[in-house]
Write an enzyme that holds these catalytic residues in place. Structure first.
Site, short mmCIF file in Angstrom:
data_model
loop_
_atom_site.label_atom_id
_atom_site.label_comp_id
_atom_site.label_asym_id
_atom_site.label_seq_id
_atom_site.Cartn_x
_atom_site.Cartn_y
_atom_site.Cartn_z
N SER A 1 0.79 -1.23 0.00
CA SER A 1 0.00 0.00 0.00
C SER A 1 0.83 1.28 0.00
O SER A 1 1.54 1.56 -0.95
CB SER A 1 -0.94 -0.07 1.20
OG SER A 1 -1.87 0.95 1.13
N ASP B 1 -6.38 2.20 -2.32
CA ASP B 1 -7.52 2.06 -1.40
C ASP B 1 -7.73 3.31 -0.56
O ASP B 1 -8.66 3.37 0.23
CB ASP B 1 -7.42 0.79 -0.53
CG ASP B 1 -6.20 0.76 0.37
OD1 ASP B 1 -5.40 1.71 0.33
OD2 ASP B 1 -6.05 -0.24 1.11
N GLU C 1 -11.23 7.00 7.63
CA GLU C 1 -10.07 7.38 8.43
C GLU C 1 -9.56 8.70 7.86
O GLU C 1 -9.70 8.96 6.66
CB GLU C 1 -8.99 6.32 8.34
CG GLU C 1 -9.40 5.02 9.02
CD GLU C 1 -8.29 3.98 8.95
OE1 GLU C 1 -7.60 3.82 9.97
OE2 GLU C 1 -8.13 3.32 7.92
N SER D 1 2.57 2.00 14.96
CA SER D 1 1.99 1.70 13.65
C SER D 1 1.87 0.20 13.49
O SER D 1 2.69 -0.56 14.00
CB SER D 1 2.88 2.27 12.55
OG SER D 1 2.58 1.65 11.32
N GLY D 2 0.87 -0.23 12.75
CA GLY D 2 0.73 -1.65 12.44
C GLY D 2 1.15 -1.96 11.01
O GLY D 2 0.97 -3.07 10.53
N THR D 3 1.71 -0.96 10.33
CA THR D 3 2.15 -1.19 8.95
C THR D 3 3.60 -0.76 8.70
O THR D 3 4.18 -1.14 7.69
CB THR D 3 1.27 -0.43 7.94
OG1 THR D 3 1.37 0.97 8.23
CG2 THR D 3 -0.17 -0.86 7.99
N ARG E 1 3.62 6.32 15.91
CA ARG E 1 3.03 7.54 15.36
C ARG E 1 2.60 8.46 16.50
O ARG E 1 2.02 8.02 17.49
CB ARG E 1 1.80 7.21 14.52
CG ARG E 1 2.10 6.32 13.32
CD ARG E 1 0.95 6.39 12.31
NE ARG E 1 0.99 5.29 11.36
CZ ARG E 1 1.81 5.21 10.30
NH1 ARG E 1 2.67 6.19 10.07
NH2 ARG E 1 1.77 4.17 9.49
C1 G16 Z 1 -3.66 0.36 6.39
C2 G16 Z 1 -5.03 0.13 7.01
C3 G16 Z 1 -5.62 1.46 7.42
C4 G16 Z 1 -4.66 2.18 8.37
C5 G16 Z 1 -3.27 2.30 7.73
C6 G16 Z 1 -2.23 2.86 8.67
O1 G16 Z 1 -3.81 1.16 5.26
O2 G16 Z 1 -5.84 -0.50 6.07
O3 G16 Z 1 -6.85 1.20 8.06
O4 G16 Z 1 -5.13 3.44 8.67
O5 G16 Z 1 -2.83 1.02 7.32
O6 G16 Z 1 -2.10 2.00 9.77
P1 G16 Z 1 -0.98 2.18 10.86
O7 G16 Z 1 -1.14 3.56 11.39
O8 G16 Z 1 -1.27 1.12 11.87
O9 G16 Z 1 0.33 2.03 10.17
P2 G16 Z 1 -2.97 0.91 3.95
O10 G16 Z 1 -3.54 1.88 2.98
O11 G16 Z 1 -1.53 1.16 4.29
O12 G16 Z 1 -3.24 -0.52 3.62
#
Ligand code: G16
Length: 549
Positions: free
Chosen positions: A68, A287, A378, A505-507, A512
């Site tokens: 993403s 997305d 969001e 963060s989960g990504t 954050r």
């Molecule tokens: C994903 C999730 C979103 C979230 C984003 C950031 O988005 O689908 O719901 O807001 O990660 O998450 P975090 O702050 O935990 O890193 P995407 O567009 O990266 O798939």
């Protein structure tokens, strides 16, 4: 169909060994990290997808390979449940266990635990559809995925290069074919036709908004948006697709895309719009979307997910009233990142119920399902609108008593088709915003006047271990590291309209920090003070985030 062949799994898995000393976590949107560490994970996700399909009586499960908004060198993998939802949370822990099994024997043990825990019929057929974005690491990871799917004996369907929401769409279509919830034709062309027809109906009789410039983040959205616009007459929509270089390495999401624009609150590279013009940015897998425009005084004005959600919510509420369908309840779901002014506007001006849930579509989607019409967005531009089955049936069967009522009902019907209800979808959301602009005959600047954002700032802090951060209260309060929240509160107190929270963060491998305050200067001060505190007290590495102090 035969039972699971555990010997085959052991042999195949040996081709995809798990690296030593890496602990994988299932985060906000599946597994995501540097692509060269993902081979074993993706192989195992193939097995997981097969097991999930078996558990759900052979329903089709989707697998998307994408990272993403992340850097191009990252990649990721996530599962899509039968109706387009994210993988059910009760399976996330098992996904992590599979990914972390060190040896082939351990892997087989975890599979057996999953089979037992969920009482899975091993002989059940399993069906999986998968897609990837344009990342250079995609093809190799697809091969790992296919190996995993073959190990578990799944029927496989390669959907090719697609946006994430297109995969959600087709998964849902395949699983609802021939039922009262039938979602559409399960093909890419079916997706474009559905959206384009709905857009035509939604803007019937309205004049076309001015051209829209789109920064596609040099990702998959560029090709798919161009394809979509081929289905829509230029007389009703003109879109100019920019940042569409998916060939040159290193360009994906680089100084462009929805995340860059939202975080930095400035124009992306490769896009120069003039006062009065509007543009939008997609992220790497299309997305998310954020809009923006240049004001008469030359300043950049962001129209982010909160603004889009508020605009869409108020438009739908007006349509529901105009249609004479006041019995339908509309609610909005946000996260802690929602600007305080947007929540105030929705609750106090629009009188709409607003819920706050943790970050991640998986939370927002389920909360939105509690309303007849649930709007979730969001702030980062990820969102959609869900119509319950009851609301859908009512809107489909209603007959207006006046031409005005009939017109409002028909526009609601068109919106139900236009909106990708399986997940947030930048292309569908783009059409939604354009349809609202056409219907209202408003400029984006006019829409932006609904409320004024409180100045806000997002800062990333790199720490040794982000997993030591634990939150509660929809991520607005830190529980661990112990004592840190009290210190954050003390800082917040110093600022008028101050608000700040910290979450891992989960990504991305970062923590954050979000802050709001009455002026931009105070907000930046607060954000960087909190970020500095996190850095000092919770294992900051790299440089101390102190740009504004
Ligand atoms: C994903 C999730 C979103 C979230 C984003 C950031 O988005 O689908 O719901 O807001 O990660 O998450 P975090 O702050 O935990 O890193 P995407 O567009 O990266 O798939």
């Amino acid at each position: 169909m035969a039972s699971i062949n555990y010997d085959k799994i052991k042999t195949d898995a040996a081709q995809h060994p798990k690296p030593q000393d890496i602990k994988y976590t299932h985060g906000t949107a599946g597994f995501r990290m540097k692509a060269d560490l993902l081979d074993s994970v993706v192989y195992r996700v193939g097995i997981l997808a097969g097991l999930r399909s078996k558990k759900l009586d052979g329903k089709v499960i989707g697998v998307m390979i994408t990272a993403s908004h992340n850097r191009e060198i990252d990649n990721g993998v996530k599962l899509v449940d039968p109706y387009g939802e994210m993988l059910h949370q009760s399976w996330e822990g098992y996904a992590a266990q599979l990914a972390n099994a060190q040896t082939e024997d351990e892997l087989v043990e975890v599979i057996k635990i999953i089979v037992k825990e969920f009482d899975i019929d091993e002989t059940m057929t399993s069906k999986v559809i998968y897609a990837r974005d344009t990342r250079p690491s995609g093809p190799a990871l697809v091969m790992a995925l296919e190996d995993g799917l073959r190990s578990i004996g799944a029927e496989i369907n390669d959907f090719g290069i697609k946006t994430t929401p297109q995969l959600h769409y087709v998964t849902c279509c395949l699983n609802t074919q021939g039922t009262e919830k039938s979602y559409g034709e399960p093909t890419e062309a079916g997706y474009y036709k559905k959206l384009a027809n709905a857009y035509r109906r939604a803007v019937e009789g309205k004049s076309r908004p001015s051209p829209l410039y789109v920064d596609s983040a040099n990702g998959v959205g560029a090709i798919k948006l161009k394809e979509l616009t081929n289905y829509i007459d230029k007389d009703i929509l003109e879109v100019i697709v920019l940042n569409d270089d998916i060939k040159t390495q290193g360009k994906l999401n680089h100084l462009c895309g929805a995340d860059y624009v939202k975080t930095n609150q400035r124009l992306p590279l490769g896009l120069n719009i003039k006062a009065g013009e509007r543009a939008a940015s997609l992220d790497g897998d299309a997305d998310r979307i954020v809009y923006y425009f240049i004001d008469d005084d030359g300043t950049f004005k962001l129209f982010d997910g909160d603004k889009i959600g508020s605009l869409a919510g108020s438009f739908i509420i007006d349509l529901v009233k105009a249609a004479g369908l006041e019995g339908i309840n509309v609610g909005v779901v946000q996260t802690a990142y929602a600007n305080g002014s947007s929540t105030h506007y929705l609750e106090k001006v629009m009188k709409v119920p607003v819920s706050c849930v943790p970050t991640g579509v998986k939370y927002l989607h389920h909360e939105a399902e509690k309303f007849d019409i649930g709007v979730y967005f969001e702030a980062n531009g990820h969102g959609t609108i869900l119509f319950s089955l009851t609301a859908t049936k009512l809107i489909r069967s209603s007959k207006g008593e006046t031409p005005e009522q009939e017109d409002a009902i028909e526009r609601l019907r068109a919106l139900m088709e236009l909106i990708n209800q399986t997940v947030g979808d930048a292309l569908s959301d783009l059409l939604l915003v354009e349809a609202i602009l056409a219907n209202r005959q408003w400029t984006l600047k006019r829409c932006n006047e609904a409320y004024k954002d409180l100045p806000n700032r997002l800062v990333k802090v790199i720490v040794t271990d982000r997993h030591i951060f634990k939150t509660t209260n929809a991520e607005r309060t830190l529980v661990e590291p112990a004592g840190l929240q009290g210190k954050i509160d003390a800082l917040v107190k110093k600022y008028k309209d101050g608000r700040s929270f910290v979450r891992p963060s989960g990504t991305e491998d970062v923590v954050r920090v979000y802050a709001e305050a009455a002026t931009q200067k105070e907000c930046d001060e607060l954000a960087y003070s909190v970020a500095g505190l996190v850095y000092d007290e919770a294992g900051g590495t790299g440089g101390r985030p102190d740009e504004f102090l």
